[in-house]
Design an enzyme around this catalytic site. Structure first.
Site, PDB file in Angstrom:
ATOM      1  N   GLN A 247     -22.614   6.137 -15.944  1.00 37.94           N
ATOM      2  CA  GLN A 247     -21.211   6.329 -16.312  1.00 37.94           C
ATOM      3  C   GLN A 247     -20.676   7.645 -15.753  1.00 37.94           C
ATOM      4  O   GLN A 247     -21.438   8.494 -15.291  1.00 37.94           O
ATOM      5  CB  GLN A 247     -21.069   6.296 -17.842  1.00 37.94           C
ATOM      6  CG  GLN A 247     -22.037   7.216 -18.571  1.00 37.94           C
ATOM      7  CD  GLN A 247     -22.496   6.702 -19.932  1.00 37.94           C
ATOM      8  OE1 GLN A 247     -22.010   5.692 -20.431  1.00 37.94           O
ATOM      9  NE2 GLN A 247     -23.441   7.384 -20.550  1.00 37.94           N
TER      10      GLN A 247
ATOM     11  N   ASP B  30     -24.721  12.440 -27.907  1.00 36.04           N
ATOM     12  CA  ASP B  30     -24.175  13.781 -28.189  1.00 36.04           C
ATOM     13  C   ASP B  30     -24.918  14.456 -29.336  1.00 36.04           C
ATOM     14  O   ASP B  30     -24.741  15.645 -29.581  1.00 36.04           O
ATOM     15  CB  ASP B  30     -22.676  13.687 -28.487  1.00 36.04           C
ATOM     16  CG  ASP B  30     -22.374  12.730 -29.622  1.00 36.04           C
ATOM     17  OD1 ASP B  30     -22.708  13.050 -30.776  1.00 36.04           O
ATOM     18  OD2 ASP B  30     -21.805  11.645 -29.370  1.00 36.04           O
TER      19      ASP B  30
ATOM     20  N   ASP C 275     -30.832   6.957 -26.310  1.00 39.37           N
ATOM     21  CA  ASP C 275     -29.613   6.860 -25.484  1.00 39.37           C
ATOM     22  C   ASP C 275     -30.027   6.547 -24.052  1.00 39.37           C
ATOM     23  O   ASP C 275     -31.012   7.095 -23.541  1.00 39.37           O
ATOM     24  CB  ASP C 275     -28.798   8.157 -25.528  1.00 39.37           C
ATOM     25  CG  ASP C 275     -27.375   7.931 -25.036  1.00 39.37           C
ATOM     26  OD1 ASP C 275     -26.438   8.043 -25.840  1.00 39.37           O
ATOM     27  OD2 ASP C 275     -27.194   7.633 -23.822  1.00 39.37           O
TER      28      ASP C 275
ATOM     29  N   GLY D  51     -31.221   0.969 -25.277  1.00 44.74           N
ATOM     30  CA  GLY D  51     -31.406   0.672 -26.698  1.00 44.74           C
ATOM     31  C   GLY D  51     -31.668  -0.804 -26.958  1.00 44.74           C
ATOM     32  O   GLY D  51     -32.348  -1.165 -27.930  1.00 44.74           O
TER      33      GLY D  51
ATOM     34  N   ASP E 102     -24.471   3.915 -32.367  1.00 40.87           N
ATOM     35  CA  ASP E 102     -23.399   4.882 -32.066  1.00 40.87           C
ATOM     36  C   ASP E 102     -23.125   4.746 -30.578  1.00 40.87           C
ATOM     37  O   ASP E 102     -23.557   5.567 -29.762  1.00 40.87           O
ATOM     38  CB  ASP E 102     -23.916   6.284 -32.433  1.00 40.87           C
ATOM     39  CG  ASP E 102     -22.872   7.360 -32.176  1.00 40.87           C
ATOM     40  OD1 ASP E 102     -21.767   7.043 -31.708  1.00 40.87           O
ATOM     41  OD2 ASP E 102     -23.188   8.530 -32.440  1.00 40.87           O
ATOM     42  N   SER E 103     -22.440   3.662 -30.235  1.00 44.14           N
ATOM     43  CA  SER E 103     -22.331   3.288 -28.821  1.00 44.14           C
ATOM     44  C   SER E 103     -20.936   3.544 -28.279  1.00 44.14           C
ATOM     45  O   SER E 103     -19.983   3.747 -29.030  1.00 44.14           O
ATOM     46  CB  SER E 103     -22.619   1.790 -28.676  1.00 44.14           C
ATOM     47  OG  SER E 103     -21.577   1.051 -29.268  1.00 44.14           O
ATOM     48  N   THR E 104     -20.852   3.496 -26.968  1.00 45.08           N
ATOM     49  CA  THR E 104     -19.546   3.451 -26.310  1.00 45.08           C
ATOM     50  C   THR E 104     -18.917   2.083 -26.586  1.00 45.08           C
ATOM     51  O   THR E 104     -19.512   1.217 -27.222  1.00 45.08           O
ATOM     52  CB  THR E 104     -19.726   3.660 -24.789  1.00 45.08           C
ATOM     53  OG1 THR E 104     -20.929   2.990 -24.386  1.00 45.08           O
ATOM     54  CG2 THR E 104     -19.895   5.112 -24.425  1.00 45.08           C
ATOM     55  N   ASP E 105     -17.693   1.876 -26.087  1.00 41.63           N
ATOM     56  CA  ASP E 105     -16.986   0.605 -26.280  1.00 41.63           C
ATOM     57  C   ASP E 105     -17.779  -0.538 -25.629  1.00 41.63           C
ATOM     58  O   ASP E 105     -18.625  -0.291 -24.767  1.00 41.63           O
ATOM     59  CB  ASP E 105     -15.583   0.687 -25.649  1.00 41.63           C
ATOM     60  CG  ASP E 105     -14.739   1.788 -26.301  1.00 41.63           C
ATOM     61  OD1 ASP E 105     -15.084   2.180 -27.429  1.00 41.63           O
ATOM     62  OD2 ASP E 105     -13.781   2.252 -25.684  1.00 41.63           O
TER      63      ASP E 105
HETATM   64  N1  SAM Z   1     -18.587   8.184 -30.739  1.00 43.57           N
HETATM   65  C1  SAM Z   1     -18.452   7.564 -29.500  1.00 43.57           C
HETATM   66  C2  SAM Z   1     -17.406   6.491 -29.452  1.00 43.57           C
HETATM   67  O1  SAM Z   1     -17.316   5.666 -30.358  1.00 43.57           O
HETATM   68  O2  SAM Z   1     -16.640   6.510 -28.495  1.00 43.57           O
HETATM   69  C3  SAM Z   1     -19.761   7.159 -28.985  1.00 43.57           C
HETATM   70  C4  SAM Z   1     -20.499   8.393 -28.581  1.00 43.57           C
HETATM   71  S1  SAM Z   1     -22.043   8.301 -27.854  1.00 43.57           S
HETATM   72  C5  SAM Z   1     -21.805   9.554 -26.653  1.00 43.57           C
HETATM   73  C6  SAM Z   1     -22.129   6.778 -26.967  1.00 43.57           C
HETATM   74  C7  SAM Z   1     -23.415   6.686 -26.161  1.00 43.57           C
HETATM   75  O3  SAM Z   1     -23.811   5.325 -26.035  1.00 43.57           O
HETATM   76  C8  SAM Z   1     -23.340   7.255 -24.741  1.00 43.57           C
HETATM   77  O4  SAM Z   1     -24.055   8.453 -24.697  1.00 43.57           O
HETATM   78  C9  SAM Z   1     -23.993   6.158 -23.879  1.00 43.57           C
HETATM   79  O5  SAM Z   1     -24.883   6.670 -22.911  1.00 43.57           O
HETATM   80  C10 SAM Z   1     -24.729   5.334 -24.941  1.00 43.57           C
HETATM   81  N2  SAM Z   1     -25.058   3.961 -24.563  1.00 43.57           N
HETATM   82  C11 SAM Z   1     -24.255   3.021 -23.986  1.00 43.57           C
HETATM   83  N3  SAM Z   1     -24.952   1.874 -23.782  1.00 43.57           N
HETATM   84  C12 SAM Z   1     -26.218   2.098 -24.234  1.00 43.57           C
HETATM   85  C13 SAM Z   1     -27.412   1.301 -24.302  1.00 43.57           C
HETATM   86  N4  SAM Z   1     -27.442   0.038 -23.848  1.00 43.57           N
HETATM   87  N5  SAM Z   1     -28.529   1.861 -24.837  1.00 43.57           N
HETATM   88  C14 SAM Z   1     -28.529   3.143 -25.299  1.00 43.57           C
HETATM   89  N6  SAM Z   1     -27.423   3.933 -25.260  1.00 43.57           N
HETATM   90  C15 SAM Z   1     -26.289   3.425 -24.737  1.00 43.57           C
END
Ligand code: SAM
Length: 284
Positions: free
Chosen positions: A35, A90, A110, A142, A160-163
């Site tokens: 990303q 984070d 993550d 994950g 606690d994932s991205t969209d």
């Molecule tokens: N609070 C935030 C939000 O709702 O926008 C989410 C924050 S956290 C930084 C989201 C994390 O999800 C990112 O660091 C990203 O690398 C991780 N992520 C996305 N897809 C993933 C996966 N398949 N396995 C593990 N982590 C993942």
């Protein structure tokens, strides 16, 4: 798109809206294998992390999200000893989880190590529990991690994932929730950030349906303010196997021995209240 060079703007195409923050400077920007990450210094919200154009967190208001992703579920489980955080690079959710002395092990998985390294650099206060001997930081997908987890080996999984785009897409699927179901013990709870209760009701319905078809019989969507996310109002959906999720360890919550800035017993109760218009979602 920017209002001018000194504003960061996130567009929300679903609601035809945008949210802007006045920035002092861009502190960092990089493309990782997963990303695009940018860090800004804003005028009022402190440091800001943006992934693929979407705001992840700001200094000013991240406590709302991190506390509500962790404490309601931790006070609902009767004895949460092993917690797994999927995403959450984070480290803000990890810090909140480790405030609970019952937790013996907290594993954060993550996919992108750069999120954590940049958080250590730009959000050091969120990473202050990373050296806790109970914490384990893994950098892996994950989805795969949960698939390989031993059955009934985890008490709480916090997603606690991205969209639901890019590497996070599969984290919103029934197949992933089924693997979570298997990895969780009888009292196990799954929590997933479930976007805006105002804008994303169809997505919340899909998440709840997918959790239900994965075998979870107990579902609870809680809500809380989050100014930097679209609509300023956010949700997390909890899924459990047997006990209603509206029952929690109220005395422990009321007498919690650690500091929080948003979460308390009254906020926990309030976050579970169901607005009238959600009932339409649940009827469909
Ligand atoms: N609070 C935030 C939000 O709702 O926008 C989410 C924050 S956290 C930084 C989201 C994390 O999800 C990112 O660091 C990203 O690398 C991780 N992520 C996305 N897809 C993933 C996966 N398949 N396995 C593990 N982590 C993942």
């Amino acid at each position: 798109m920017t209002l001018s060079d000194d504003w960061f703007t996130e567009l929300c195409t679903e609601s035809g809206s945008a949210f802007s923050l006045k920035v002092k400077q861009k502190l960092h920007e990089e493309q990782t294998p997963y990303q695009h990450i940018a860090i800004y210094e804003t005028e009022f919200f402190g440091t800001l992390m943006v992934i693929d154009g979407f705001i992840m967190l700001s200094d000013f208001d991240n406590f709302l999200y991190h506390e509500m992703m962790s404490h309601p579920a931790l006070f609902t489980h009767p004895g949460p000893e092993k917690v797994v955080i999927i995403g959450g690079g984070d480290c803000g959710t990890l810090r909140e989880v480790l405030k609970h002395s019952e937790v013996k092990q907290a594993v954060q998985v993550d996919i992108d190590e750069r999120v954590t390294r940049l958080s250590e650099q730009f959000f050091p206060e969120l990473c202050e529990a990373n050296d806790d001997p109970r914490a384990e930081l893994l950098f892996a997908d994950g989805i795969q991690w949960v698939k390989n987890a031993a059955p009934a080996s985890v008490d709480l999984i916090i997603v606690d994932s991205t969209d639901p785009i890019g590497p996070a897409e599969g984290l919103f699927s029934a197949a992933f929730y089924r693997d979570c179901f298997e990895a969780l013990g009888e009292d196990g709870i799954l929590v997933h950030q479930s976007e805006s209760p105002l804008i994303h009701q169809p997505l919340i319905r899909n998440i709840r349906n997918a959790m239900g078809s994965a075998g979870f019989t107990q579902l609870l969507t809680i809500n809380f303010p989050q100014p930097v996310y679209p609509s300023g109002w956010w949700s997390a959906t909890l899924a459990g196997k047997r006990e209603p999720l509206t029952t929690f360890r109220e005395r422990a919550s009321r007498e919690k021995p650690f500091a929080t800035r948003y979460y308390n017993h009254g906020i926990h109760l309030a976050a579970m209240a169901t607005p009238e218009f959600w009932k339409e979602r649940d009827r469909r």
